[in-house]
Design a protein around this motif. Sequence first.
Motif, PDB file in Angstrom:
ATOM      1  N   VAL A 174      82.987 -76.123 -16.112  1.00 11.73           N
ATOM      2  CA  VAL A 174      81.738 -75.440 -15.786  1.00 11.73           C
ATOM      3  C   VAL A 174      81.640 -75.304 -14.269  1.00 11.73           C
ATOM      4  N   THR A 175      81.329 -74.106 -13.789  1.00 12.08           N
ATOM      5  CA  THR A 175      80.952 -74.000 -12.379  1.00 12.08           C
ATOM      6  C   THR A 175      79.435 -73.867 -12.353  1.00 12.08           C
ATOM      7  N   PRO A 232      79.482 -86.726 -21.927  1.00 17.47           N
ATOM      8  CA  PRO A 232      79.873 -87.469 -20.722  1.00 17.47           C
ATOM      9  C   PRO A 232      81.251 -87.048 -20.207  1.00 17.47           C
ATOM     10  N   GLN A 233      82.041 -86.374 -21.048  1.00 17.73           N
ATOM     11  CA  GLN A 233      83.376 -85.951 -20.608  1.00 17.73           C
ATOM     12  C   GLN A 233      83.357 -84.576 -19.932  1.00 17.73           C
ATOM     13  N   ALA A 234      82.177 -83.940 -19.830  1.00 21.10           N
ATOM     14  CA  ALA A 234      82.105 -82.585 -19.276  1.00 21.10           C
ATOM     15  C   ALA A 234      82.708 -82.532 -17.882  1.00 21.10           C
ATOM     16  N   ARG A 235      83.460 -81.450 -17.636  1.00 25.13           N
ATOM     17  CA  ARG A 235      84.053 -81.271 -16.301  1.00 25.13           C
ATOM     18  C   ARG A 235      83.259 -80.194 -15.573  1.00 25.13           C
ATOM     19  N   GLY A 274      77.793 -87.246 -12.221  1.00 26.65           N
ATOM     20  CA  GLY A 274      78.995 -86.981 -13.009  1.00 26.65           C
ATOM     21  C   GLY A 274      79.752 -85.723 -12.657  1.00 26.65           C
ATOM     22  N   ALA A 275      79.293 -84.995 -11.626  1.00 22.61           N
ATOM     23  CA  ALA A 275      80.047 -83.804 -11.228  1.00 22.61           C
ATOM     24  C   ALA A 275      81.419 -84.227 -10.735  1.00 22.61           C
ATOM     25  N   ARG A 276      82.442 -83.387 -11.028  1.00 20.50           N
ATOM     26  CA  ARG A 276      83.802 -83.769 -10.647  1.00 20.50           C
ATOM     27  C   ARG A 276      84.141 -83.320  -9.234  1.00 20.50           C
ATOM     28  N   ALA A 277      83.601 -82.198  -8.833  1.00 21.76           N
ATOM     29  CA  ALA A 277      83.979 -81.656  -7.519  1.00 21.76           C
ATOM     30  C   ALA A 277      82.912 -80.693  -7.011  1.00 21.76           C
ATOM     31  N   LYS A 286      91.762 -76.149 -10.590  1.00 19.37           N
ATOM     32  CA  LYS A 286      93.013 -76.618 -11.196  1.00 19.37           C
ATOM     33  C   LYS A 286      93.028 -78.146 -11.223  1.00 19.37           C
ATOM     34  N   GLU A 287      92.637 -78.736 -10.091  1.00 20.90           N
ATOM     35  CA  GLU A 287      92.612 -80.202 -10.021  1.00 20.90           C
ATOM     36  C   GLU A 287      91.630 -80.773 -11.028  1.00 20.90           C
ATOM     37  N   THR A 288      90.467 -80.108 -11.138  1.00 19.00           N
ATOM     38  CA  THR A 288      89.445 -80.611 -12.059  1.00 19.00           C
ATOM     39  C   THR A 288      89.920 -80.501 -13.509  1.00 19.00           C
ATOM     40  N   ALA A 289      90.574 -79.389 -13.827  1.00 22.88           N
ATOM     41  CA  ALA A 289      91.030 -79.182 -15.196  1.00 22.88           C
ATOM     42  C   ALA A 289      92.084 -80.213 -15.570  1.00 22.88           C
TER      43      ALA A 289
END
Lengths: 121, 537
Positions: free
Chosen positions: A51-52, A74-77, A97-100, A116-119
Amino acid sequence: MATTVMIVDDSLFMRKMLRDILQEEGYLVTAEASDGEEAVRLYRECRPDLVTLDIVMPNKTGLEALQEIMAFDPQARVVMCSAIGQESFTATAMQTGARAFILKPFNPELVARVLKETAQG
Amino acid sequence: MDMTQYKALFLSESREYLRAISEQVVALEQSPSEPGAVDTLFRGAHSLKGMAASMEYGEVVVVAHSMEDLMARVRDGGLKFEAGVADLLLEGVDLIDAMLNDVEADRPVTPPPGDYAQRLAGYTPPPPRKKAEKAPPPPAAPASPEAEKAKEAPALDAGTVRVKTELLDHLINLTGELVTNKNRLLNVAREAGSQPLNDAVSETGKLLRALHDEVMKVRLMPFEAICDRFQRSVRSLAKKSGKEIQFEITGRDIGLDRGTLEQLVDPLNHILRNAVDHGMEESAERAAAGKPEKGVVRLCVSRDRDRIVISVSDDGRGMEPQRMIDAAIRKGVLTPEEGEFLSPRQALMLSCIPGFSTAREVTDVSGRGVGMDAVNAAIQKLGGTLEIESEPGVGSTFTLKLPMTIAIIHALVVQCGAVKGAVPVTAVLRTVELSRRQIETVGKRQMFQLDGETVPLLSLNRVLGLPLGRFPNGILPLFVTEAKGRRVGIVVDRLLGQHELFVKPFGRPLSRMAGLAGGATLGDGEIVTILDLADLL
């Protein structure tokens, strides 16, 4: 199978730009939301891989939407998109919980690398 | 990344944000506790900044960024939203709007005044003056979740698409050509005497009507799209004239044809200007008359079957029919004898005669009469009508009635000499076959009696410079229309009946001729000219 992405931004212009960047990189854009509420609803429906998420939006801000999405999955990217001057939200979003983070205006190479890194991460 | 492909989208979306910003600024000024308005303003400026940054329009970014920061100060409670803030934001809207126009025209962008950003950054509200007894408006609290929900979501529904307006124009054009062709088929069926063909064509006609209505619906835009301009102009006029005015708009969601909407901006602005500038009294005068100091101007849009009704009303001083008549006589646009014939309603319509003005002084913003004739002409061009009602001391109401569509119209087709002309039925009050005996001659003019009113006669042949009709059987066909607020009988050679016509604008040089509104093709292939009576008479 291509990685699926949901784009959340209240500006059509921004969504279109981001969609073009992502499609160029081989992602499959399966949903687009124009506010926080729609983002939460569509996330439940579409379960995208990535998700952006824009921050400043009507009907639930990006931060509120992030909380709900993380509570649901909770696993959402989720990658937050923000403009200069909103660095103060970074810490809150990362704790939630945001990844980036990617910064507007979008730099296509940077967007591609962060996603790409997040995926993969 | 090639950004030129995003330019059109950038421009259209940026303008949407600008419109939203000016609307919210005015809304906030009227009711400072307007839920969510502060947030919307902040978001609008923020989004503009982000988009402009992506397009690398640095000057736009600077202005939008300053506006965003100013709104952040309001949102976080440090700064009260008042007139000074509103002025700065509206100035920013105008600056960005001008820059967008430059971008659109591929011109170098006009840089904003260098001090704009500083003025916003260093802005402090002026100390409250004489009106200190007024209770301060409630602080603009961050919108509660409920308020957020209550707000209309500008969400892009998954079932909608954006379509270029040219495509819609093209669709209308094709539908219109089909209507013309259906009329041709109808003629063929009649000549062939074939009932089944006749039935099939009639059925096709019904379907075409439905198709036309649907296509027209697609072209509809909510009245909302032009509201902000009126709010802006009323606000600035009220400010300039030092009058306190509450401006209300109802029926924002009523859909109007895009073309009609564009052509309504100037006439409505003019009527609103008149209302603020001349209709409304000064606060002191209102107080003396026992009225609330704050005047109310209302702009109402509604639908009445297949017509759109737009009214502008004020609770100002109103107009005296007799004063209008006296002024018209004084200015030589009316003879005293003619003045006696006028009903109060007709007297008010005198304001639509070119050169007529009852304003005691002409201000730089408007002068009643200077443009009312132009307003009336513009509305007639749209196939609509203008009515004026007024009660001295109570206020005035200007009512516009417009057809839903202007491309396909019902028109009365008339013959004058070798020429076939068409007049929109909206401009025709009735048709009459007059016997010569019924004509009275008053001075040099020929008149006849209609419902107890003396109505002058005019020959359309004469107006068009054609040989006059002879009428061997002593019967003159004519239709009654309204010109300059008065009923007039227009004599023609023959009345050929009502037709459904697809109007096409003329190209040059015909488009430059006064009195011609366009052309249309009849079912038999003959071309008729649509006459613009307001222009001709």
